[in-house]
Motif scaffolding. Structure first.
Motif, PDB file in Angstrom:
ATOM      1  N   HIS A   1       2.575   6.462  -3.250  1.00  0.00           N
ATOM      2  CA  HIS A   1       3.894   6.113  -2.709  1.00  0.00           C
ATOM      3  C   HIS A   1       3.798   5.603  -1.276  1.00  0.00           C
ATOM      4  CE1 HIS A   1       6.728   7.641  -5.891  1.00  0.00           C
ATOM      5  NE2 HIS A   1       5.589   8.150  -6.308  1.00  0.00           N
TER       6      HIS A   1
ATOM      7  N   GLN B   1       2.557   1.986  -1.509  1.00  0.00           N
ATOM      8  CA  GLN B   1       3.627   1.062  -1.894  1.00  0.00           C
ATOM      9  C   GLN B   1       4.574   0.811  -0.732  1.00  0.00           C
ATOM     10  OE1 GLN B   1       4.044  -0.923  -4.261  1.00  0.00           O
ATOM     11  NE2 GLN B   1       6.171  -1.548  -3.966  1.00  0.00           N
TER      12      GLN B   1
ATOM     13  N   ARG C   1       2.822  -1.533   1.627  1.00  0.00           N
ATOM     14  CA  ARG C   1       2.821  -2.926   1.165  1.00  0.00           C
ATOM     15  C   ARG C   1       4.167  -3.577   1.430  1.00  0.00           C
ATOM     16  NH1 ARG C   1      -0.573  -0.668  -3.064  1.00  0.00           N
ATOM     17  NH2 ARG C   1       1.257  -0.112  -4.318  1.00  0.00           N
TER      18      ARG C   1
ATOM     19  N   ALA D   1      -2.560  -3.881  -4.537  1.00  0.00           N
ATOM     20  CA  ALA D   1      -2.442  -3.281  -5.863  1.00  0.00           C
ATOM     21  C   ALA D   1      -3.374  -3.985  -6.837  1.00  0.00           C
ATOM     22  CB  ALA D   1      -0.994  -3.351  -6.343  1.00  0.00           C
TER      23      ALA D   1
ATOM     24  N   SER E   1       8.807  -1.800  -8.211  1.00  0.00           N
ATOM     25  CA  SER E   1       8.032  -0.816  -7.456  1.00  0.00           C
ATOM     26  C   SER E   1       7.446   0.239  -8.383  1.00  0.00           C
ATOM     27  CB  SER E   1       8.911  -0.154  -6.390  1.00  0.00           C
ATOM     28  OG  SER E   1      10.001   0.533  -6.988  1.00  0.00           O
TER      29      SER E   1
ATOM     30  N   PHE F   1       3.702   0.192  -9.459  1.00  0.00           N
ATOM     31  CA  PHE F   1       2.603   0.555  -8.570  1.00  0.00           C
ATOM     32  C   PHE F   1       2.623   2.026  -8.160  1.00  0.00           C
ATOM     33  CE2 PHE F   1       4.115  -3.823  -7.550  1.00  0.00           C
ATOM     34  CZ  PHE F   1       3.126  -4.487  -8.241  1.00  0.00           C
TER      35      PHE F   1
END
Length: 903
Positions: A129, A132, A135, A181, A886, A889
């Motif tokens: 998390h 993500q 990113r 990812a 989301s 990922f």
């Protein structure tokens, strides 16, 4: 009086999707969310429960308590350069992970997990998390400093699937890894998701103890039925009755609350009024129950008040680590003799078999179980999920994939909460086990009232295509599901479409041949034995058919003469069915199911073993079931090449173009043609230039710039894709010719037209095709293909797939539209370069898969010729997305529309 000091701006709120329910390694739930300033007390309490050793590993020095300054620094972050996520269980903070940006694109990451909860995969979840979030905030790399003997944390980073670089610095191990990812990182995440979800379901099917909350002494009540079914089903574990007013129920001592039970309780079956269920959840959480099966009704199926009650039930259950089946469900069954649990309202305990069955309707559940028993099919496990508020078909697929006792998966679906995830899991499971599914509401897109699901923007045909693409055998009725199930559960898969028909009835033999031709099977052998044929005749004919290399499966038809039992013929069918490596189906005495005479004993204890011969009352049903299985076998044996390699396209450049075009336009933007040409070129799609012109002079200049041999085309909407092509003037080779074309088209179009004109090079002849894609809020990317023109639109002659696409999917898309013969030399025309058409489909699919900001893309006119394809027109629209995909990922449990996540 001096001015008050200027206060720093309040940090922006974190994105809503950073908050989610998550599943831990052992199958229990927790809640992840950004840290808040008001979490100071939770943080101090959490830190007090962490061991000195874990604190030392986190801060590299003794740090027995947090100062007020530390607490403020850790709880007040900007959710941009400094991000912190906490894991909350039962209202207590049990872990925290954070990153602090060091420089552009790089941040330092660190974790602290309460010792009592270490080893449950929490650090991996926090890392997923945080990566993500990073990113989304433009980060490219994480660094972490770890003491060399902190082997558990080092392994967490190494197991994450990222490329980890290490070095020692002042006695500390420094780990660096890019957080993009990658396929490896996503694969690792999905593997953890699979294990966690399977573990959560395993707890329901293999409990050592069950409490029935709401057990009743009164006959014909739900509570009494549940107790009776558990006891009569020979459950091998312990059964506890919970009733606050009774001393005993059906010979079992009754406890006032689940917390009064002296032993551990694994699963609670809840049958109390809806408004009392939340108190039961709290009691079960205090007792340490692993899972709840809520039989009680009165939730989302009753209206808005019930929906709110259901949301609170799910949020409360997950916040205390519990998974939930239901509410408003029939219950669960496991026929394994070592468990033998019938925790359902059905008095029918199905025989042991190879099929796992998931359905959503409690009302249909009992009828389904009776049908299974009557057919002699047998089940391994059964779940009726009712309103499907938490546990869903996706969870069961994760469990059944690894369950050795389940060889066939049966799904009765009334809604699909997360079709994107279903597609991903089903593709994987179908490679190992056949999945047979009935989906209600296919035409109406109707959803039962108790099912809170978001609307699917993609057309119904796209949902059907998703099932085909995943290898799912989709059938139209429950009867057909059982027809297919009894075949795949007992017979081998066919190698192809060639069928032999052996029988003693000429009329039924002809019906079988007609039915086979109608469903795409090829009858290579038809043996009519005559009405007086005996067992030896059948044996010789069936042996010859099985041994024939030009036969892939056999249909046997036996209608006995008067006063003949058919037992000898049945023995022949059973013996051949057991030994054959080709499927054998029958219409035997008009019996439905797997009759005892045709069963083969099973060493695993199932009612009918492998090799048992299924029978169908109508020969058409037998052939239909066989055809469904043939399609699955063909899918299974057709190799699927990988999606295009990222190295073949310039995805980074494409994302840069999209970012520049979107800018700060919250309402989105239609992409201009020149910019679209630039975007498509990143995926090796050559959109031909087509300058717009508004005067004759501009048209002449455009023709000269393109080197003449051009077309002039009117772009008005009502003229597009006209079969007579009256709005196009072709082969213009100079100014004079352009002047004639301009005058003629102006006369056709009229002065009031606002569509305008374009000039384009004359393209080689070809079949007009159209390739489209869109971003669906539930599916994610969807791509479609069809022949261009109004007839395609009127007849909805389009094929659909869900990216990423391999070569098998693209080839199937081209061939499954009804107008496909136009591409393969219809009426003597040239065969087009189908490989180039498939390449274009895969490129469009890859673009849509890579860039969720593309809300829609259409290659509206592509001419597919024998030597390639020419892309003449295209349109695209871009829209801002905050949390696009989301969940691809990170692991997160689905929420229902309107849910308020717990603290």
């Amino acid at each position: 009086m001096s001015a008050a000091p200027e206060q720093p701006p309040a940090p922006a709120a974190p994105p809503r999707h950073w908050e989610a329910d998550v599943l831990l390694r052992d199958g229990s739930t927790a809640h992840i969310r950004p840290i808040r300033p008001e979490d100071a007390e939770l943080l101090v309490d959490f830190y007090s429960r962490v061991s000195d050793r874990s604190k030392y590993y986190r801060f590299f020095s003794p740090m027995p308590r947090l100062s007020d300054r530390d607490v403020e620094r850790f709880t007040k972050v900007d959710h941009d350069r400094r991000v912190a996520l906490v894991l909350v269980l039962q209202g207590r903070m049990i872990a925290v992970g954070r990153y602090d940006t060091l420089r552009a694109g790089e941040a330092e990451v660190a974790f602290l997990v309460e010792d009592a909860h270490q080893g449950r995969g929490i650090a991996q979840l926090l890392l997923e998390h945080l990566a993500q979030a990073g990113r989304e905030r433009g980060l490219e790399k994480f660094v972490a400093e770890v003491l060399p003997d902190n082997s558990r944390m080092i392994q967490t980073f190494r197991d994450a699937g990222y490329r980890v670089a290490t070095e020692y610095e002042d006695g500390v191990l420094v780990l660096e890894f890019p957080i993009d990812a990658t396929d490896t990182a996503i694969g690792v995440m999905q593997g953890r998701e699979h294990r966690a979800e399977a573990a959560s379901i395993e707890r329901f099917f293999n409990p050592r103890s069950v409490a029935i909350i709401g057990a009743s002494r009164r006959q014909e009540t739900i509570g009494q039925t549940l107790v009776r079914n558990l006891v009569n089903g020979d459950f091998t574990g312990r059964v506890y009755a919970v009733n606050p007013t009774a001393g005993a129920v059906s010979g079992l001592p009754a406890y006032k609350s689940v917390t009064d039970i002296p032993d551990d309780v694994d699963v609670a079956i809840v049958a109390v009024p809806a408004d009392a269920v939340q108190d039961v959840v709290l009691d079960c959480a205090a007792k340490g129950v692993h899972g709840l099966v809520v039989i009680s009704s009165g939730f989302a199926e009753t209206g808005e008040e019930g929906r709110q009650r259901q949301r609170r039930l799910v949020g409360l259950s997950r916040s205390y680590g519990l998974r939930l089946i239901g509410p408003n469900c029939l219950g669960i069954i496991n026929t394994d003799p070592s468990v033998s649990i019938n925790a359902s309202l059905s008095q029918v305990m199905p025989p042991r078999g190879r099929a796992g069955f998931f359905c959503q309707s409690g009302a249909l559940g009992s009828a389904i179980l009776e049908k299974v028993q009557n057919r002699g099919l047998g089940l391994s496990t059964f779940v009726s999920a009712g309103n499907r508020a938490d546990v869903s078909g996706n969870d069961l697929l994760q469990y059944w994939e690894e369950d050795d006792s389940t060889e066939v998966v049966l799904l009765y679906l009334e809604s699909i909460g997360n079709p994107r995830k279903f597609s991903r899991i089903a593709r994987r499971v179908s490679l190992r086990k056949p999945i047979v599914a009935v989906r209600s509401g296919r035409t109406t897109q109707g959803v039962p009232m108790g099912h809170a699901v978001r609307k699917i923007a993609a057309p119904p045909a796209a949902v059907d295509a998703m099932f085909r693409q995943a290898g799912v055998i989709q059938v139209d009725t429950l009867e057909e599901m059982f027809d297919v199930a009894q075949l795949v559960a007992h017979q081998p898969l066919p190698r192809g479409r060639r069928v032999a028909i052996v029988g003693n009835s000429d009329a039924l033999g002809l019906l079988a041949a007609d039915a086979a031709a109608a469903v795409g099977l090829v009858v290579n052998k038809s043996v009519a034995l005559g009405a007086e044929a005996g067992a030896e005749d059948f044996e010789d004919a069936l042996d010859a058919a099985i041994d024939d290399p030009d036969v892939d499966s056999v249909v046997a038809v036996y209608i006995p003469p008067l006063n003949v039992s058919g037992e000898e013929v049945a023995n022949v069918l059973a013996a051949i069915g057991e030994q054959s490596d080709k499927p054998l189906v029958s219409t035997f005495l008009g019996v439905e199911g797997v009759p005892e005479l045709l069963r083969v004993p099973d060493v695993a204890g199932s009612t009918a073993g492998r090799g048992s011969v299924p029978s169908y009352p109508a020969v058409e049903a037998a052939v239909r079931a066989l055809a469904r299985v043939v399609e699955y076998a063909v899918w299974l044996r057709t190799p699927d090449g990988p999606p295009p390699s990222p190295d073949e396209v310039d995805g980074d450049r494409a994302r840069e173009i999209v970012g520049r075009l979107l800018g700060d336009r919250p309402g989105g933007v239609d992409v201009a043609r020149d910019e679209l040409r630039e975007l498509l070129a990143c995926y090796d799609i050559d959109l031909w230039p087509a300058p717009s012109v508004s005067t004759l002079e501009e048209a002449v200049a455009a023709g000269e710039a393109l080197g003449w041999d051009v077309v002039l085309k009117a772009t008005a909407e009502h003229l597009r894709e006209r079969p007579d092509l009256a709005h196009v003037w072709r082969n213009i080779d100079g100014p004079d010719h352009m002047r004639d074309a301009w005058a003629s088209l102006h006369e056709l179009v009229g002065e009031d037209d606002s569509g305008g004109f374009i000039v384009q090079r004359t393209a080689p002849p070809g079949v007009p095709i159209a390739i489209r894609s869109l971003e669906d809020p539930l599916f994610g990317p969807v791509v479609s293909f069809g022949i261009s023109g109004p007839m395609t639109e009127l007849l909805a002659d389009r094929s659909y797939r869900i990216p990423p696409l391999g070569s098998r999917d693209a080839a199937a898309m081209v061939r499954e539209v009804r107008s496909a013969p136009l591409l393969f030399g219809y009426r003597g025309a040239d065969v087009v370069d189908v490989g180039e058409v498939e390449r274009l489909i895969r490129r469009v699919a890859q673009l849509q898969n890579d860039i969720p900001q593309v809300s829609g893309l259409e290659l509206g006119l592509v001419l597919a010729g024998p030597h390639g394809s020419t892309v003449l027109s295209a349109e695209a629209r871009l829209e801002q997305v905050s949390d696009a995909r989301s969940d691809w990922f990170v692991r997160r449990m689905p929420t229902q529309p309107g849910d308020t996540l717990p603290s």
